[in-house]
Motif scaffolding. Structure first.
Motif, short mmCIF file in Angstrom:
data_model
loop_
_atom_site.label_atom_id
_atom_site.label_comp_id
_atom_site.label_asym_id
_atom_site.label_seq_id
_atom_site.Cartn_x
_atom_site.Cartn_y
_atom_site.Cartn_z
N ARG A 105 35.71 44.99 51.38
CA ARG A 105 36.54 43.80 51.18
C ARG A 105 36.00 43.04 49.97
N LYS A 106 36.83 42.22 49.42
CA LYS A 106 36.42 41.39 48.29
C LYS A 106 35.10 40.70 48.59
N TYR B 4 39.04 42.29 38.70
CA TYR B 4 39.89 43.48 38.79
C TYR B 4 39.06 44.66 39.24
N PHE B 5 39.57 45.43 40.20
CA PHE B 5 38.93 46.66 40.64
C PHE B 5 39.66 47.84 40.01
N LEU C 16 47.78 41.61 37.89
CA LEU C 16 47.80 42.59 38.98
C LEU C 16 49.20 43.20 39.11
N THR D 259 46.32 44.52 47.64
CA THR D 259 46.45 43.08 47.41
C THR D 259 47.55 42.58 48.35
N ASP E 161 40.00 46.00 49.97
CA ASP E 161 40.97 44.99 50.36
C ASP E 161 40.63 43.72 49.58
N ARG E 162 41.54 43.26 48.75
CA ARG E 162 41.30 42.05 47.95
C ARG E 162 41.37 40.79 48.81
N GLU E 163 41.59 40.93 50.11
CA GLU E 163 41.67 39.81 51.06
C GLU E 163 42.74 38.80 50.64
N LEU F 257 34.27 47.05 39.14
CA LEU F 257 34.57 45.62 39.21
C LEU F 257 34.43 44.98 37.84
N VAL G 33 43.26 50.14 46.24
CA VAL G 33 43.13 48.68 46.35
C VAL G 33 44.39 48.12 46.99
N SER H 235 44.47 37.24 38.04
CA SER H 235 43.23 37.24 38.80
C SER H 235 42.05 37.20 37.84
#
Length: 187
Positions: free
Chosen positions: A179-180, A34-35, A25, A130, A157-159, A17, A128, A31
């Protein structure tokens, strides 16, 4: 298992993270976080925890898939680690397929590496999600090749609605290991 999931979440928070900058992205959107999950997938302990988590998710699906796959590059390490763990533990998910972004330009010119027989049940994975567009590409390619989608699972999951869009489009179970909102630094 709960302790292992928390250990993995903590490792991902520390390894993967990134915050404090503006990141572009795959969707083209900006954003503030970033993952970079490849950092966890290239760490032996983290990859072991990742494969255990994905195998547990496969076991919770209504139909246990015999294969796992996804779009290169987000799925490659997950697929390899899960099929190895499944083989070593005697579970039946020992086959993997990976969708290329473009067909091979030589040899078989295939779009799917290790294309399996029509009717093969597969769990589609990604690191990931998005918007879900990369995972959608893999799902469409697998379906067009005759696979049956048994589930879709993401590491994160970036939700941003992608997982829900995939659920609506394909009607199979969709899940995320994290999740985020599981990461307090960005929740």
């Amino acid at each position: 298992m709960k302790a292992e999931r928390e250990e993995l979440r903590s490792m991902m928070d520390g390894l993967c993270l990134d915050t404090g900058s503006s990141y572009t992205l795959t969707t083209g959107k900006q954003s503030s976080f970033y993952f970079d999950c490849k950092k966890a997938m290239l760490n032996g302990r983290a990859l072991s925890l990742i494969s255990a988590a994905f195998l547990a998710e496969a076991e919770s699906l209504p139909v246990f898939p015999v294969a796992i796959g996804g779009l290169t590059m987000g799925a490659d390490f997950i697929v390899a680690a899960v099929i190895q763990r499944a083989f070593e533990s005697g579970r039946p998910m020992t086959l993997g397929s990976v969708v290329r972004k473009e067909p091979k330009k030589h040899g078989t010119k295939s779009r799917i590496e290790n294309e399996l027989a029509a009717g093969t049940g597969i769990m589609v994975v990604d690191d990931v999600i998005t918007s879900g567009s990369s995972t959608d590409t893999a799902c469409r390619e697998f379906i067009d090749s005759g696979y049956r989608l048994e589930g879709i699972v993401a590491l994160v999951d970036r939700e941003a609605g992608g997982l829900e869009a995939l659920q609506q489009r394909y009607g199979c179970p969709t899940r995320a290991i994290f999740r985020k909102s599981d990461f307090p630094r960005i929740a």
